[in-house]
Motif scaffolding. Structure first.
Motif, PDB file in Angstrom:
ATOM      1  N   ASN A  84       0.825  -1.210   0.000  1.00  0.00           N
ATOM      2  CA  ASN A  84       0.000   0.000   0.000  1.00  0.00           C
ATOM      3  C   ASN A  84       0.857   1.257   0.000  1.00  0.00           C
ATOM      4  N   ASP A  85       1.959   1.224   0.729  1.00  0.00           N
ATOM      5  CA  ASP A  85       2.868   2.377   0.769  1.00  0.00           C
ATOM      6  C   ASP A  85       3.816   2.374  -0.427  1.00  0.00           C
ATOM      7  N   TYR A  86       4.202   1.178  -0.867  1.00  0.00           N
ATOM      8  CA  TYR A  86       5.170   1.066  -1.954  1.00  0.00           C
ATOM      9  C   TYR A  86       4.526   1.343  -3.305  1.00  0.00           C
ATOM     10  N   THR A  87       3.319   0.901  -3.512  1.00  0.00           N
ATOM     11  CA  THR A  87       2.471   1.018  -4.708  1.00  0.00           C
ATOM     12  C   THR A  87       2.774  -0.064  -5.744  1.00  0.00           C
ATOM     13  N   LEU A  88       1.700  -0.534  -6.366  1.00  0.00           N
ATOM     14  CA  LEU A  88       1.789  -1.596  -7.358  1.00  0.00           C
ATOM     15  C   LEU A  88       2.568  -1.139  -8.593  1.00  0.00           C
ATOM     16  N   LYS A  89       2.362   0.099  -8.996  1.00  0.00           N
ATOM     17  CA  LYS A  89       3.070   0.628 -10.174  1.00  0.00           C
ATOM     18  C   LYS A  89       4.579   0.569  -9.967  1.00  0.00           C
ATOM     19  N   ARG A  90       5.014   0.959  -8.805  1.00  0.00           N
ATOM     20  CA  ARG A  90       6.447   0.938  -8.491  1.00  0.00           C
ATOM     21  C   ARG A  90       6.981  -0.498  -8.476  1.00  0.00           C
ATOM     22  N   ALA A  91       6.162  -1.434  -8.009  1.00  0.00           N
ATOM     23  CA  ALA A  91       6.575  -2.837  -7.969  1.00  0.00           C
ATOM     24  C   ALA A  91       6.784  -3.387  -9.379  1.00  0.00           C
ATOM     25  N   TYR A  92       5.896  -3.026 -10.295  1.00  0.00           N
ATOM     26  CA  TYR A  92       6.047  -3.497 -11.680  1.00  0.00           C
ATOM     27  C   TYR A  92       7.285  -2.881 -12.341  1.00  0.00           C
ATOM     28  N   THR A  93       7.555  -1.639 -12.030  1.00  0.00           N
ATOM     29  CA  THR A  93       8.753  -0.985 -12.566  1.00  0.00           C
ATOM     30  C   THR A  93      10.001  -1.689 -12.064  1.00  0.00           C
ATOM     31  N   LEU A  94      10.027  -2.014 -10.781  1.00  0.00           N
ATOM     32  CA  LEU A  94      11.174  -2.704 -10.195  1.00  0.00           C
ATOM     33  C   LEU A  94      11.322  -4.102 -10.800  1.00  0.00           C
ATOM     34  N   GLU A  95      10.215  -4.778 -11.022  1.00  0.00           N
ATOM     35  CA  GLU A  95      10.263  -6.124 -11.608  1.00  0.00           C
ATOM     36  C   GLU A  95      10.908  -6.097 -12.990  1.00  0.00           C
ATOM     37  N   ARG A  96      10.531  -5.085 -13.795  1.00  0.00           N
ATOM     38  CA  ARG A  96      11.109  -4.969 -15.140  1.00  0.00           C
ATOM     39  C   ARG A  96      12.596  -4.650 -15.071  1.00  0.00           C
ATOM     40  N   GLU A  97      12.971  -3.745 -14.193  1.00  0.00           N
ATOM     41  CA  GLU A  97      14.355  -3.298 -14.117  1.00  0.00           C
ATOM     42  C   GLU A  97      15.273  -4.358 -13.505  1.00  0.00           C
ATOM     43  N   ALA A  98      14.820  -5.033 -12.473  1.00  0.00           N
ATOM     44  CA  ALA A  98      15.669  -5.961 -11.741  1.00  0.00           C
ATOM     45  C   ALA A  98      15.796  -7.321 -12.421  1.00  0.00           C
ATOM     46  N   GLN A  99      14.740  -7.732 -13.133  1.00  0.00           N
ATOM     47  CA  GLN A  99      14.747  -9.067 -13.758  1.00  0.00           C
ATOM     48  C   GLN A  99      15.096 -10.140 -12.718  1.00  0.00           C
ATOM     49  N   CYS A 100      14.411 -10.058 -11.592  1.00  0.00           N
ATOM     50  CA  CYS A 100      14.668 -10.950 -10.458  1.00  0.00           C
ATOM     51  C   CYS A 100      13.628 -12.075 -10.441  1.00  0.00           C
ATOM     52  N   THR A 141      -6.357  -5.843 -11.659  1.00  0.00           N
ATOM     53  CA  THR A 141      -7.009  -5.528 -12.940  1.00  0.00           C
ATOM     54  C   THR A 141      -7.376  -4.053 -13.051  1.00  0.00           C
ATOM     55  N   GLU A 142      -7.390  -3.364 -11.928  1.00  0.00           N
ATOM     56  CA  GLU A 142      -7.711  -1.932 -11.940  1.00  0.00           C
ATOM     57  C   GLU A 142      -6.490  -1.069 -12.240  1.00  0.00           C
ATOM     58  N   SER A 143      -5.321  -1.692 -12.306  1.00  0.00           N
ATOM     59  CA  SER A 143      -4.098  -0.944 -12.597  1.00  0.00           C
ATOM     60  C   SER A 143      -3.854  -0.872 -14.094  1.00  0.00           C
ATOM     61  N   ALA A 144      -3.136   0.155 -14.519  1.00  0.00           N
ATOM     62  CA  ALA A 144      -2.823   0.319 -15.942  1.00  0.00           C
ATOM     63  C   ALA A 144      -1.907  -0.806 -16.420  1.00  0.00           C
ATOM     64  N   GLU A 145      -1.101  -1.352 -15.527  1.00  0.00           N
ATOM     65  CA  GLU A 145      -0.169  -2.421 -15.886  1.00  0.00           C
ATOM     66  C   GLU A 145      -0.897  -3.660 -16.390  1.00  0.00           C
ATOM     67  N   PHE A 146      -2.073  -3.920 -15.855  1.00  0.00           N
ATOM     68  CA  PHE A 146      -2.822  -5.117 -16.226  1.00  0.00           C
ATOM     69  C   PHE A 146      -3.102  -5.167 -17.727  1.00  0.00           C
ATOM     70  N   LEU A 147      -3.374  -4.031 -18.323  1.00  0.00           N
ATOM     71  CA  LEU A 147      -3.708  -3.985 -19.744  1.00  0.00           C
ATOM     72  C   LEU A 147      -2.535  -4.370 -20.630  1.00  0.00           C
ATOM     73  N   ASN A 148      -1.330  -4.360 -20.057  1.00  0.00           N
ATOM     74  CA  ASN A 148      -0.130  -4.707 -20.826  1.00  0.00           C
ATOM     75  C   ASN A 148       0.391  -6.105 -20.513  1.00  0.00           C
ATOM     76  N   PHE A 149      -0.366  -6.890 -19.780  1.00  0.00           N
ATOM     77  CA  PHE A 149       0.054  -8.253 -19.467  1.00  0.00           C
ATOM     78  C   PHE A 149       0.231  -9.062 -20.747  1.00  0.00           C
TER      79      PHE A 149
END
Length: 205
Positions: free
Chosen positions: A116-132, A151-159
């Motif tokens: 909730n504090d970190y945000t889902l958008k930031r998590a997806y950005t980190l996932e792409r950058e880190a490739q962990c 599904t309510e996030s913009a990232e979902f549409l790019n799955f």
């Protein structure tokens, strides 16, 4: 073991028997350590010290800021480090590179415990950058457990098609009704209908 760990930390604190120094440039800093301790806690350091570069008593480290590097070195001695919402990104990537797996796992766990504090958008950005791999695995678990909010996030549409299929086929998929899941998939499909129609057609061939 507690006594041994205390003695190990004392060696770091008083700089006794130091046999390697790391030079960092962001900002400039010299960080000293013991090869044996680092080799025992990180496969990266173990291999480094066996290489030609690792023989040198002064080793330059690039692309890691000095504060984060020192935190990771301290973890090798104490088994403890401080992960916060502000520094988890900076900690995770170097921990992955330096193969300090316990810190990596701690960062990933912290991220999802404080989403909730970190945000889902930031998590997806980190996932792409880190490739962990660990982060991607936990991300998938989060998506399955929190499908509706994801599904309510913009990232979902790019799955990717395969990713969405894996989520939908999970026995643990958390949705209130099949209708909600269908509506989400329909929105995803319509977002890139032309490309996705071709992709789904190829998979069915």
């Amino acid at each position: 073991m507690e006594k041994v760990m205390f003695e190990i930390y004392q060696h770091f604190d008083d700089q006794g028997l130091i046999d390697v120094t790391f030079k960092l440039s962001n900002p400039t800093a010299l960080i000293t350590a013991h090869r044996l301790i680092l080799s025992a806690t990180s496969p990266y350091f173990k291999q480094l010290f066996k290489s030609e570069k690792g023989i040198c008593p002064l080793i330059e480290i690039r692309d890691i800021d000095s504060e984060t590097f020192e935190r990771l070195i301290m973890f090798c001695y104490t088994g403890k480090t401080l992960v916060t919402v502000e520094n988890v990104d900076r900690m995770l990537k170097p921990a992955l590179v330096l193969q300090v797996d316990d810190v990596l796992a701690q960062c990933v766990d912290f991220l999802f415990e404080h989403m909730n504090d970190y945000t889902l958008k930031r998590a997806y950005t980190l996932e792409r950058e880190a490739q962990c791999a660990l982060l991607s695995e936990k991300m998938l678990e989060y998506e399955i457990k929190n499908f509706t909010s994801v599904t309510e996030s913009a990232e979902f549409l790019n799955f990717e098609t395969a990713k969405l299929q894996t989520i939908l086929e999970s026995d643990d998929l958390n949705v209130t009704t099949e209708k909600c899941a269908f509506a989400a998939v329909q929105g995803w499909y319509e977002h890139g209908a032309t490309v996705r129609k071709q992709a789904l057609f190829r998979e069915c061939m």
